[in-house]
Design a protein around this motif. Structure first.
Motif, PDB file in Angstrom:
ATOM      1  N   ASN A  14       0.827  -1.202   0.000  1.00  0.00           N
ATOM      2  CA  ASN A  14       0.000   0.000   0.000  1.00  0.00           C
ATOM      3  C   ASN A  14       0.863   1.255   0.000  1.00  0.00           C
ATOM      4  O   ASN A  14       2.097   1.184  -0.033  1.00  0.00           O
ATOM      5  N   THR A  15       0.235   2.410   0.038  1.00  0.00           N
ATOM      6  CA  THR A  15       0.977   3.666  -0.052  1.00  0.00           C
ATOM      7  C   THR A  15       1.725   4.000   1.233  1.00  0.00           C
ATOM      8  O   THR A  15       2.458   4.987   1.276  1.00  0.00           O
ATOM      9  N   GLU A  16       1.555   3.191   2.257  1.00  0.00           N
ATOM     10  CA  GLU A  16       2.338   3.321   3.490  1.00  0.00           C
ATOM     11  C   GLU A  16       3.630   2.508   3.386  1.00  0.00           C
ATOM     12  O   GLU A  16       4.366   2.392   4.346  1.00  0.00           O
ATOM     13  N   ARG A  17       3.865   1.913   2.183  1.00  0.00           N
ATOM     14  CA  ARG A  17       5.012   1.036   1.927  1.00  0.00           C
ATOM     15  C   ARG A  17       4.891  -0.288   2.674  1.00  0.00           C
ATOM     16  O   ARG A  17       5.869  -1.016   2.820  1.00  0.00           O
ATOM     17  N   ARG A  18       3.717  -0.627   3.116  1.00  0.00           N
ATOM     18  CA  ARG A  18       3.504  -1.856   3.886  1.00  0.00           C
ATOM     19  C   ARG A  18       3.191  -3.014   2.938  1.00  0.00           C
ATOM     20  O   ARG A  18       2.215  -2.975   2.196  1.00  0.00           O
ATOM     21  N   VAL A  19       4.035  -4.048   2.990  1.00  0.00           N
ATOM     22  CA  VAL A  19       3.857  -5.236   2.158  1.00  0.00           C
ATOM     23  C   VAL A  19       3.106  -6.284   2.975  1.00  0.00           C
ATOM     24  O   VAL A  19       3.525  -6.639   4.081  1.00  0.00           O
ATOM     25  N   GLN A  20       2.001  -6.774   2.430  1.00  0.00           N
ATOM     26  CA  GLN A  20       1.169  -7.755   3.129  1.00  0.00           C
ATOM     27  C   GLN A  20       0.880  -8.937   2.212  1.00  0.00           C
ATOM     28  O   GLN A  20       0.836  -8.791   0.997  1.00  0.00           O
ATOM     29  N   ARG A  21       0.657 -10.085   2.815  1.00  0.00           N
ATOM     30  CA  ARG A  21       0.290 -11.275   2.046  1.00  0.00           C
ATOM     31  C   ARG A  21      -1.172 -11.220   1.628  1.00  0.00           C
ATOM     32  O   ARG A  21      -2.035 -10.788   2.386  1.00  0.00           O
ATOM     33  N   VAL A  22      -1.426 -11.663   0.419  1.00  0.00           N
ATOM     34  CA  VAL A  22      -2.787 -11.854  -0.079  1.00  0.00           C
ATOM     35  C   VAL A  22      -2.963 -13.349  -0.312  1.00  0.00           C
ATOM     36  O   VAL A  22      -2.154 -13.970  -1.010  1.00  0.00           O
ATOM     37  N   GLN A  23      -3.986 -13.932   0.282  1.00  0.00           N
ATOM     38  CA  GLN A  23      -4.200 -15.377   0.168  1.00  0.00           C
ATOM     39  C   GLN A  23      -5.572 -15.652  -0.428  1.00  0.00           C
ATOM     40  O   GLN A  23      -6.572 -15.065  -0.011  1.00  0.00           O
ATOM     41  N   GLN A  85       7.375  -3.112   6.216  1.00  0.00           N
ATOM     42  CA  GLN A  85       7.425  -1.879   5.442  1.00  0.00           C
ATOM     43  C   GLN A  85       8.821  -1.695   4.850  1.00  0.00           C
ATOM     44  O   GLN A  85       9.814  -1.769   5.562  1.00  0.00           O
ATOM     45  N   TRP A  86       8.864  -1.504   3.531  1.00  0.00           N
ATOM     46  CA  TRP A  86      10.160  -1.220   2.930  1.00  0.00           C
ATOM     47  C   TRP A  86      10.561   0.226   3.219  1.00  0.00           C
ATOM     48  O   TRP A  86       9.684   1.048   3.475  1.00  0.00           O
ATOM     49  N   PRO A  87      11.872   0.527   3.237  1.00  0.00           N
ATOM     50  CA  PRO A  87      13.021  -0.332   3.007  1.00  0.00           C
ATOM     51  C   PRO A  87      13.194  -1.404   4.093  1.00  0.00           C
ATOM     52  O   PRO A  87      13.064  -1.114   5.276  1.00  0.00           O
ATOM     53  N   CYS A  88      13.481  -2.605   3.630  1.00  0.00           N
ATOM     54  CA  CYS A  88      13.768  -3.737   4.513  1.00  0.00           C
ATOM     55  C   CYS A  88      14.944  -4.471   3.871  1.00  0.00           C
ATOM     56  O   CYS A  88      14.763  -5.467   3.169  1.00  0.00           O
ATOM     57  N   PRO A  89      16.169  -3.981   4.073  1.00  0.00           N
ATOM     58  CA  PRO A  89      17.311  -4.403   3.251  1.00  0.00           C
ATOM     59  C   PRO A  89      17.925  -5.753   3.590  1.00  0.00           C
ATOM     60  O   PRO A  89      18.671  -6.300   2.779  1.00  0.00           O
ATOM     61  N   THR A  90      17.637  -6.321   4.770  1.00  0.00           N
ATOM     62  CA  THR A  90      18.254  -7.596   5.157  1.00  0.00           C
ATOM     63  C   THR A  90      17.208  -8.504   5.793  1.00  0.00           C
ATOM     64  O   THR A  90      16.175  -8.032   6.289  1.00  0.00           O
ATOM     65  N   PRO A  91      17.465  -9.818   5.822  1.00  0.00           N
ATOM     66  CA  PRO A  91      16.484 -10.767   6.373  1.00  0.00           C
ATOM     67  C   PRO A  91      16.171 -10.571   7.850  1.00  0.00           C
ATOM     68  O   PRO A  91      15.158 -11.079   8.333  1.00  0.00           O
ATOM     69  N   ASP A  92      17.027  -9.848   8.591  1.00  0.00           N
ATOM     70  CA  ASP A  92      16.749  -9.604  10.005  1.00  0.00           C
ATOM     71  C   ASP A  92      16.313  -8.162  10.275  1.00  0.00           C
ATOM     72  O   ASP A  92      16.155  -7.756  11.426  1.00  0.00           O
ATOM     73  N   HIS A  93      16.103  -7.393   9.216  1.00  0.00           N
ATOM     74  CA  HIS A  93      15.691  -5.998   9.375  1.00  0.00           C
ATOM     75  C   HIS A  93      14.200  -5.941   9.734  1.00  0.00           C
ATOM     76  O   HIS A  93      13.388  -6.663   9.148  1.00  0.00           O
ATOM     77  N   PRO A  94      13.801  -5.085  10.691  1.00  0.00           N
ATOM     78  CA  PRO A  94      12.392  -5.040  11.117  1.00  0.00           C
ATOM     79  C   PRO A  94      11.471  -4.261  10.187  1.00  0.00           C
ATOM     80  O   PRO A  94      10.260  -4.190  10.423  1.00  0.00           O
ATOM     81  N   GLY A  95      12.024  -3.681   9.127  1.00  0.00           N
ATOM     82  CA  GLY A  95      11.229  -2.803   8.282  1.00  0.00           C
ATOM     83  C   GLY A  95      11.333  -1.366   8.758  1.00  0.00           C
ATOM     84  O   GLY A  95      11.788  -1.097   9.873  1.00  0.00           O
ATOM     85  N   THR A  96      10.918  -0.438   7.915  1.00  0.00           N
ATOM     86  CA  THR A  96      11.089   0.986   8.203  1.00  0.00           C
ATOM     87  C   THR A  96       9.731   1.641   8.410  1.00  0.00           C
ATOM     88  O   THR A  96       8.971   1.829   7.456  1.00  0.00           O
ATOM     89  N   THR A  97       9.437   1.987   9.660  1.00  0.00           N
ATOM     90  CA  THR A  97       8.142   2.602   9.964  1.00  0.00           C
ATOM     91  C   THR A  97       8.044   4.000   9.379  1.00  0.00           C
ATOM     92  O   THR A  97       7.040   4.363   8.764  1.00  0.00           O
ATOM     93  N   TYR A  98       9.110   4.797   9.572  1.00  0.00           N
ATOM     94  CA  TYR A  98       9.134   6.163   9.047  1.00  0.00           C
ATOM     95  C   TYR A  98      10.202   6.253   7.963  1.00  0.00           C
ATOM     96  O   TYR A  98      11.377   6.011   8.228  1.00  0.00           O
ATOM     97  N   LEU A  99       9.804   6.611   6.771  1.00  0.00           N
ATOM     98  CA  LEU A  99      10.759   6.669   5.667  1.00  0.00           C
ATOM     99  C   LEU A  99      11.719   7.841   5.825  1.00  0.00           C
ATOM    100  O   LEU A  99      12.907   7.720   5.568  1.00  0.00           O
ATOM    101  N   HIS A 100      11.210   8.980   6.257  1.00  0.00           N
ATOM    102  CA  HIS A 100      12.050  10.171   6.427  1.00  0.00           C
ATOM    103  C   HIS A 100      11.954  10.620   7.884  1.00  0.00           C
ATOM    104  O   HIS A 100      11.184  11.513   8.218  1.00  0.00           O
ATOM    105  N   LYS A 101      12.701   9.984   8.766  1.00  0.00           N
ATOM    106  CA  LYS A 101      12.673  10.326  10.186  1.00  0.00           C
ATOM    107  C   LYS A 101      13.860  11.222  10.506  1.00  0.00           C
ATOM    108  O   LYS A 101      15.012  10.819  10.371  1.00  0.00           O
ATOM    109  N   GLY A 102      13.576  12.447  10.927  1.00  0.00           N
ATOM    110  CA  GLY A 102      14.645  13.383  11.259  1.00  0.00           C
ATOM    111  C   GLY A 102      15.097  14.221  10.089  1.00  0.00           C
ATOM    112  O   GLY A 102      15.342  15.413  10.221  1.00  0.00           O
TER     113      GLY A 102
END
Length: 242
Positions: A14-23, A85-102
């Motif tokens: 979605n436009t929040e950059r949140r990737v979700q499964r569709v089943q 949420q992308w960016p999620c650059p590595t398999p242990d990355h938690p995802g990026t809640t805020y794209l432009h923080k700070g």
């Protein structure tokens, strides 16, 4: 034919950059196929290589290999966590809640001063109100999908115009429930909602209703730079109808 949303597996971003499964809820009906299979079939017919996918999960794996911001996203993680949420650059990355923080990616924000330019059409003695149009929470665009839903249609079943109490008095509304809104291009009749939440002199009409199409009134004047029609502002007049 392409399978419907209820007949295919995959992911949704979605436009929040949140990737979700569709089943899928059911198997595709008749000869319908998921989009990824149709694309692969077309690519093979055109002689393209690299479309030997056997599942949407494999498509997601290729996206992760080729797109750094998706590198840490896979079906197993999505099913475990619910979403990432992308960016999620590595398999242990938690995802990026805020794209432009700070700060923004390139540093501080860049501002450009602009000279104000008035709309192509302003209110006058003949058309004393400014019309603006927009969306409602319960409907999408011209309502061709949302107005087929009984629940959504029941929330806002018909077109209306919002006007300020002062303007209602000015046009002699006096308890009338409907008005005729006229511009230099057309006119529509619709119900009226009197509310102090809108500025005096301004009226609002949602554009989801073909039977009272707001764009029958709006101005198609083109912005010289962006080439966008000026559908959000034009001059109108109103009168009560029985």
């Amino acid at each position: 034919p392409g399978a419907s949303y209820a007949e295919k597996d995959g992911t949704f971003t979605n436009t929040e950059r949140r990737v979700q499964r569709v089943q899928k809820a059911i198997d595709p009906v008749g000869e319908a196929l998921p989009d990824w299979q149709i694309i692969c079939m077309l690519a093979k017919k055109m002689g393209a290589a690299g479309f030997e996918f056997e599942s949407p999960a494999q498509v997601m794996e290729e996206i992760a290999r080729l797109t750094p911001s998706y590198a840490g996203i896979n079906y197993a993680r999505l099913e475990q966590l619910g979403s990432l949420q992308w960016p999620c650059p590595t398999p242990d990355h938690p995802g990026t809640t805020y794209l432009h923080k700070g700060k923004f990616t390139r540093g501080l924000g860049k501002f450009f001063p602009l000279e104000f330019k008035e709309p192509a059409e302003l209110p006058d003695e003949s058309y004393p109100f400014t019309l603006t149009t927009g969306r409602l929470m319960f409907h999408f665009h011209t309502g061709t999908m949302t107005r087929r839903s009984k629940k959504l249609a029941s929330e806002v079943p018909e077109a209306y115009v919002e006007i300020h109490p002062d303007d209602a008095h000015q046009i002699g509304l006096n308890g009338h429930k409907r008005v005729r809104v006229t511009s230099r291009r057309g006119q529509i009749e619709l119900s009226v909602r009197v509310t102090p939440n809108i500025k005096p002199g301004v009226v609002f009409i949602p554009f989801h209703f073909a039977e009272a199409a707001a764009n029958a009134l709006t101005n198609a004047a083109i912005d010289p730079t962006a080439k966008i029609p000026e559908y959000k502002v034009c001059a109108v007049k109103m009168e009560p109808v029985a």
